[in-house]
Design a protein around this motif. Structure first.
Motif, PDB file in Angstrom:
ATOM      1  N   TRP A   1      -9.836  -7.318  13.202  1.00 52.71           N
ATOM      2  CA  TRP A   1      -8.983  -7.891  12.164  1.00 52.71           C
ATOM      3  C   TRP A   1      -7.669  -7.111  12.083  1.00 52.71           C
ATOM      4  CZ3 TRP A   1     -11.999  -9.198   7.034  1.00 52.71           C
ATOM      5  CH2 TRP A   1     -13.008 -10.140   7.315  1.00 52.71           C
ATOM      6  N   THR A   2      -6.564  -7.850  11.966  1.00 55.14           N
ATOM      7  CA  THR A   2      -5.263  -7.247  11.726  1.00 55.14           C
ATOM      8  C   THR A   2      -4.661  -7.841  10.457  1.00 55.14           C
ATOM      9  OG1 THR A   2      -4.164  -8.902  13.118  1.00 55.14           O
ATOM     10  CG2 THR A   2      -4.805  -6.831  14.163  1.00 55.14           C
ATOM     11  N   ILE A   3      -3.548  -7.257  10.022  1.00 57.27           N
ATOM     12  CA  ILE A   3      -2.877  -7.695   8.795  1.00 57.27           C
ATOM     13  C   ILE A   3      -1.520  -8.304   9.142  1.00 57.27           C
ATOM     14  CG2 ILE A   3      -1.908  -6.990   6.579  1.00 57.27           C
ATOM     15  CD1 ILE A   3      -3.906  -4.692   6.526  1.00 57.27           C
ATOM     16  N   SER A   4      -1.387  -9.596   8.926  1.00 52.79           N
ATOM     17  CA  SER A   4      -0.086 -10.303   8.991  1.00 52.79           C
ATOM     18  C   SER A   4       0.679 -10.050  10.284  1.00 52.79           C
ATOM     19  CB  SER A   4       0.778  -9.893   7.787  1.00 52.79           C
ATOM     20  OG  SER A   4       0.162 -10.235   6.576  1.00 52.79           O
ATOM     21  N   LEU A   5       0.008 -10.128  11.430  1.00 49.45           N
ATOM     22  CA  LEU A   5       0.694  -9.958  12.707  1.00 49.45           C
ATOM     23  C   LEU A   5       0.985 -11.284  13.408  1.00 49.45           C
ATOM     24  CD1 LEU A   5      -0.954  -6.766  14.237  1.00 49.45           C
ATOM     25  CD2 LEU A   5       1.112  -6.982  12.844  1.00 49.45           C
ATOM     26  N   GLN A   6       0.361 -12.360  12.962  1.00 53.68           N
ATOM     27  CA  GLN A   6       0.680 -13.670  13.529  1.00 53.68           C
ATOM     28  C   GLN A   6       1.769 -14.336  12.692  1.00 53.68           C
ATOM     29  OE1 GLN A   6      -2.953 -15.966  13.762  1.00 53.68           O
ATOM     30  NE2 GLN A   6      -3.864 -14.640  15.306  1.00 53.68           N
ATOM     31  N   PRO A   7       2.659 -15.114  13.262  1.00 55.98           N
ATOM     32  CA  PRO A   7       2.751 -15.491  14.686  1.00 55.98           C
ATOM     33  C   PRO A   7       3.648 -14.571  15.502  1.00 55.98           C
ATOM     34  CG  PRO A   7       4.319 -16.780  13.437  1.00 55.98           C
ATOM     35  CD  PRO A   7       3.624 -15.880  12.426  1.00 55.98           C
TER      36      PRO A   7
ATOM     37  N   VAL B   1     -10.968  -2.895  12.068  1.00 56.69           N
ATOM     38  CA  VAL B   1     -10.108  -3.545  11.083  1.00 56.69           C
ATOM     39  C   VAL B   1      -8.880  -2.696  10.796  1.00 56.69           C
ATOM     40  CG1 VAL B   1     -11.460  -2.574   9.162  1.00 56.69           C
ATOM     41  CG2 VAL B   1     -10.030  -4.592   8.766  1.00 56.69           C
ATOM     42  N   ASN B   2      -7.751  -3.362  10.730  1.00 54.00           N
ATOM     43  CA  ASN B   2      -6.473  -2.743  10.381  1.00 54.00           C
ATOM     44  C   ASN B   2      -6.372  -2.662   8.855  1.00 54.00           C
ATOM     45  OD1 ASN B   2      -3.117  -4.192  10.525  1.00 54.00           O
ATOM     46  ND2 ASN B   2      -3.692  -2.095  10.063  1.00 54.00           N
ATOM     47  N   LEU B   3      -6.155  -1.458   8.326  1.00 51.48           N
ATOM     48  CA  LEU B   3      -6.051  -1.251   6.881  1.00 51.48           C
ATOM     49  C   LEU B   3      -4.817  -0.403   6.575  1.00 51.48           C
ATOM     50  CD1 LEU B   3      -9.767  -0.216   6.185  1.00 51.48           C
ATOM     51  CD2 LEU B   3      -8.768  -2.480   5.815  1.00 51.48           C
ATOM     52  N   ASN B   4      -4.355  -0.451   5.327  1.00 47.66           N
ATOM     53  CA  ASN B   4      -3.365   0.528   4.913  1.00 47.66           C
ATOM     54  C   ASN B   4      -4.092   1.744   4.338  1.00 47.66           C
ATOM     55  OD1 ASN B   4      -4.169  -0.258   2.358  1.00 47.66           O
ATOM     56  ND2 ASN B   4      -2.227  -1.192   1.800  1.00 47.66           N
ATOM     57  N   THR B   5      -3.353   2.801   4.068  1.00 47.66           N
ATOM     58  CA  THR B   5      -3.978   4.053   3.623  1.00 47.66           C
ATOM     59  C   THR B   5      -4.777   3.856   2.351  1.00 47.66           C
ATOM     60  OG1 THR B   5      -2.141   5.286   4.583  1.00 47.66           O
ATOM     61  CG2 THR B   5      -3.530   6.451   3.016  1.00 47.66           C
ATOM     62  N   GLU B   6      -4.183   3.168   1.390  1.00 54.35           N
ATOM     63  CA  GLU B   6      -4.836   2.981   0.088  1.00 54.35           C
ATOM     64  C   GLU B   6      -6.197   2.322   0.237  1.00 54.35           C
ATOM     65  OE1 GLU B   6      -4.129   0.014  -3.659  1.00 54.35           O
ATOM     66  OE2 GLU B   6      -2.353   0.928  -2.765  1.00 54.35           O
ATOM     67  N   LEU B   7      -6.260   1.241   1.017  1.00 52.73           N
ATOM     68  CA  LEU B   7      -7.521   0.526   1.178  1.00 52.73           C
ATOM     69  C   LEU B   7      -8.512   1.331   2.015  1.00 52.73           C
ATOM     70  CD1 LEU B   7      -9.147  -1.928   0.517  1.00 52.73           C
ATOM     71  CD2 LEU B   7      -7.981  -3.185   2.344  1.00 52.73           C
ATOM     72  N   SER B   8      -8.009   2.069   3.002  1.00 49.45           N
ATOM     73  CA  SER B   8      -8.895   2.925   3.806  1.00 49.45           C
ATOM     74  C   SER B   8      -9.627   3.929   2.918  1.00 49.45           C
ATOM     75  CB  SER B   8      -8.083   3.689   4.859  1.00 49.45           C
ATOM     76  OG  SER B   8      -7.481   2.832   5.776  1.00 49.45           O
ATOM     77  N   VAL B   9      -8.868   4.565   2.028  1.00 46.58           N
ATOM     78  CA  VAL B   9      -9.465   5.592   1.169  1.00 46.58           C
ATOM     79  C   VAL B   9     -10.450   4.965   0.185  1.00 46.58           C
ATOM     80  CG1 VAL B   9      -8.947   7.302  -0.611  1.00 46.58           C
ATOM     81  CG2 VAL B   9      -7.530   7.177   1.436  1.00 46.58           C
TER      82      VAL B   9
ATOM     83  N   THR C   1      -3.637   2.020   9.465  1.00 50.50           N
ATOM     84  CA  THR C   1      -4.724   2.653  10.193  1.00 50.50           C
ATOM     85  C   THR C   1      -5.607   1.601  10.852  1.00 50.50           C
ATOM     86  OG1 THR C   1      -6.297   2.648   8.348  1.00 50.50           O
ATOM     87  CG2 THR C   1      -4.757   4.492   8.466  1.00 50.50           C
ATOM     88  N   VAL C   2      -6.446   2.068  11.760  1.00 50.76           N
ATOM     89  CA  VAL C   2      -7.471   1.217  12.373  1.00 50.76           C
ATOM     90  C   VAL C   2      -8.811   1.876  12.087  1.00 50.76           C
ATOM     91  CG1 VAL C   2      -8.325   0.155  14.485  1.00 50.76           C
ATOM     92  CG2 VAL C   2      -5.869   0.495  14.172  1.00 50.76           C
ATOM     93  N   SER C   3      -9.666   1.173  11.350  1.00 51.43           N
ATOM     94  CA  SER C   3     -10.951   1.721  10.920  1.00 51.43           C
ATOM     95  C   SER C   3     -12.098   0.929  11.514  1.00 51.43           C
ATOM     96  CB  SER C   3     -11.042   1.708   9.387  1.00 51.43           C
ATOM     97  OG  SER C   3     -10.074   2.547   8.809  1.00 51.43           O
ATOM     98  N   VAL C   4     -13.273   1.538  11.453  1.00 49.59           N
ATOM     99  CA  VAL C   4     -14.494   0.896  11.951  1.00 49.59           C
ATOM    100  C   VAL C   4     -15.528   0.893  10.837  1.00 49.59           C
ATOM    101  CG1 VAL C   4     -16.405   1.052  13.599  1.00 49.59           C
ATOM    102  CG2 VAL C   4     -14.062   1.562  14.347  1.00 49.59           C
ATOM    103  N   PRO C   5     -15.930  -0.263  10.346  1.00 44.51           N
ATOM    104  CA  PRO C   5     -16.993  -0.303   9.336  1.00 44.51           C
ATOM    105  C   PRO C   5     -18.323   0.198   9.909  1.00 44.51           C
ATOM    106  CG  PRO C   5     -15.741  -2.356   9.348  1.00 44.51           C
ATOM    107  CD  PRO C   5     -15.320  -1.580  10.558  1.00 44.51           C
ATOM    108  N   LYS C   6     -19.088   0.875   9.093  1.00 51.96           N
ATOM    109  CA  LYS C   6     -20.416   1.326   9.523  1.00 51.96           C
ATOM    110  C   LYS C   6     -21.315   0.148   9.876  1.00 51.96           C
ATOM    111  CE  LYS C   6     -20.718   5.705   6.979  1.00 51.96           C
ATOM    112  NZ  LYS C   6     -21.417   6.432   5.889  1.00 51.96           N
ATOM    113  N   ALA C   7     -21.006  -1.027   9.327  1.00 48.45           N
ATOM    114  CA  ALA C   7     -21.815  -2.216   9.584  1.00 48.45           C
ATOM    115  C   ALA C   7     -21.631  -2.768  10.993  1.00 48.45           C
ATOM    116  CB  ALA C   7     -21.484  -3.308   8.564  1.00 48.45           C
ATOM    117  N   SER C   8     -20.653  -2.224  11.756  1.00 44.75           N
ATOM    118  CA  SER C   8     -20.450  -2.703  13.128  1.00 44.75           C
ATOM    119  C   SER C   8     -21.740  -2.565  13.926  1.00 44.75           C
ATOM    120  CB  SER C   8     -19.340  -1.902  13.809  1.00 44.75           C
ATOM    121  OG  SER C   8     -19.289  -2.192  15.189  1.00 44.75           O
ATOM    122  N   LYS C   9     -22.042  -3.589  14.711  1.00 44.80           N
ATOM    123  CA  LYS C   9     -23.243  -3.549  15.551  1.00 44.80           C
ATOM    124  C   LYS C   9     -23.010  -2.760  16.835  1.00 44.80           C
ATOM    125  CE  LYS C   9     -25.120  -7.936  13.806  1.00 44.80           C
ATOM    126  NZ  LYS C   9     -24.145  -8.037  12.715  1.00 44.80           N
ATOM    127  N   ALA C  10     -21.761  -2.399  17.086  1.00 47.01           N
ATOM    128  CA  ALA C  10     -21.437  -1.617  18.282  1.00 47.01           C
ATOM    129  C   ALA C  10     -20.378  -0.574  17.933  1.00 47.01           C
ATOM    130  CB  ALA C  10     -20.944  -2.538  19.397  1.00 47.01           C
TER     131      ALA C  10
END
Length: 418
Positions: free
Chosen positions: A35-41, A90-98, A302-311
């Motif tokens: 997932w990214t944030i507002s990179l399209q189009p 997932v692409n997040l900003n600092t605030e949401l990452s924390v 930032t680019v984060s990885v949820p613990k729920a990732s299956k890989a």
């Protein structure tokens, strides 16, 4: 006697491979959702190129890309986590990452990333998504704010377009003049919601005590700062959607020729170019007007990885690939952002100027880096504390409380929870 239909050889082969536990050619061993944030189009080709390069390097991995608008990312991500269908990267900003790190749903990157890999990133940026001493997001790119302004509106207001504001006081004075003389709003200041915390700090006004255990943003200086903008709002020097729509509303107004000055990340100049080439052609850029502390808030993606990732192992590997030197440099060639890796930032490209607003903004933004810091306030119970702060700010602007009452109430609420 009826003859049974012959089983096609290819189907039989696939069945036998599956029964033998062998991978089927063409079927990925690992499928990741990114997932990214507002990179399209605007950056569709770039992101698809990064994905294609990774898939060539890792034939067993397939990436599915989902782009989410900034206003929807938090709600959509929380819903996906609750539903057990979270993205892998997932692409997040600092605030949401924390905030998500506090909830314990993100992979600890200090543990997942080897020391040699971490050393490629600027230490201060690696720490941007840090919570309780651990980092939960790999820094991707940073976007120091610059000042964009409409030359035609400047001239209509009798202002010199070659003399843009260099301080916050001058910015306010120019915005007032534009509104008084053209009847078009001069600016939409970044004082909505928690962004007011950044403005406080840019003016040397702390949010927390030195030990981080008490909120202190209700001093007479804090109150006076908020009061100034409340009065500007009451006098109709910036529109109501400043408080509701923030930078998105400001970008839309500026693109429509209905805003004189836009304080924004340089990448949004491309949105202006796309939405209204005539306004883009009238756009000059200048350094971000400084507050009294002479520091600039540096939002970090930032680019984060949820613990729920299956890989998770493959997800971290892909996150490192997205943010490597080569990919960050290529991204910066397409949009005015600055990289988080030492190798990419050392490239001569970032010292070059150019003729277009975004090319000029790149050089300006790079020169501002020594003054830049990520001023995101990291606190326990961040979601609740941010909600309280946002409610206090809105109460002050909409006349439900005085600025003094609003900040006193918010500080009391914060200290009861810290």
């Amino acid at each position: 006697m009826r003859r049974r239909a012959a089983v096609p050889a290819v189907v039989l082969t696939l069945v036998l491979l599956a029964l033998a536990g062998l991978p089927v050619r063409g079927a990925p061993a690992v499928a990741l959702e990114f997932w990214t944030i507002s990179l399209q189009p605007f950056f569709t080709d770039y992101v698809n190129g990064v994905i294609a390069a990774y898939e060539r390097a890792r034939p067993g991995v397939k990436i599915r890309w989902v782009d989410v608008q900034f206003a929807a990312i938090e709600q959509k991500l929380l819903a996906s986590l609750a539903g057990g269908v979270a993205p892998d990267v997932v692409n997040l900003n600092t605030e949401l990452s924390v905030r998500l790190a506090e909830q314990g749903v993100l992979v600890d990157m200090d543990a997942a990333v080897p020391a040699a890999e971490k050393a490629r990133y600027f230490e201060g940026l690696w720490a941007a998504a840090r919570f309780r001493g651990r980092t939960y997001g790999i820094p991707w790119y940073v976007t120091p704010n610059v000042l964009a302004y409409n030359v035609a509106l400047y001239r209509r207001a009798g202002l010199n377009p070659n003399d843009p504001p260099s301080t916050e006081d001058e910015l306010i004075a120019h915005a007032r003049t534009i509104k008084d003389r053209t009847k078009i709003y001069g600016f939409m200041p970044n004082v909505d919601s928690v962004r007011l915390m950044h403005r406080f700090q840019e003016n040397g006004l702390p949010i927390l005590s030195p030990d981080g255990k008490r909120a202190v943003f209700n001093s007479p200086a804090h109150v006076a700062y908020l009061e100034r903008y409340v009065q500007l709002f009451k006098q109709d020097y910036f529109p109501e959607d400043t408080l509701r729509r923030g930078y998105l509303g400001a970008t839309e107004r500026y693109s429509a020729g209905q805003l004189g000055i836009l304080v924004t990340g340089p990448q949004f100049l491309l949105r202006v170019k796309h939405d209204n080439p005539e306004v883009y052609a009238q756009t000059f850029v200048a350094p971000y007007p400084k507050g009294k502390a002479r520091v600039i808030h540096l939002p970090t993606m930032t680019v984060s990885v949820p613990k729920a990732s299956k890989a998770p192992r493959e997800a971290v590997d892909f996150a490192l690939f997205v943010t490597n030197d080569q990919n960050q440099l290529e991204f910066a060639r397409q949009v005015v952002i600055l990289p988080s890796t030492r190798g990419a930032a050392a490239h001569p490209f970032f010292k070059q100027g150019g003729a277009t607003p975004e090319e000029k903004a790149r050089k300006i933004a790079a020169a501002e880096l020594p003054l830049a810091r990520d001023l995101t306030v990291v606190v326990p119970n961040a979601t609740e504390l941010y909600r309280v702060f946002r409610e206090a700010v809105e109460s002050a602007f909409y006349g439900k409380m005085s600025p003094r009452e609003a900040l006193d109430w918010a500080v009391k609420q914060w200290n009861a929870r810290l």
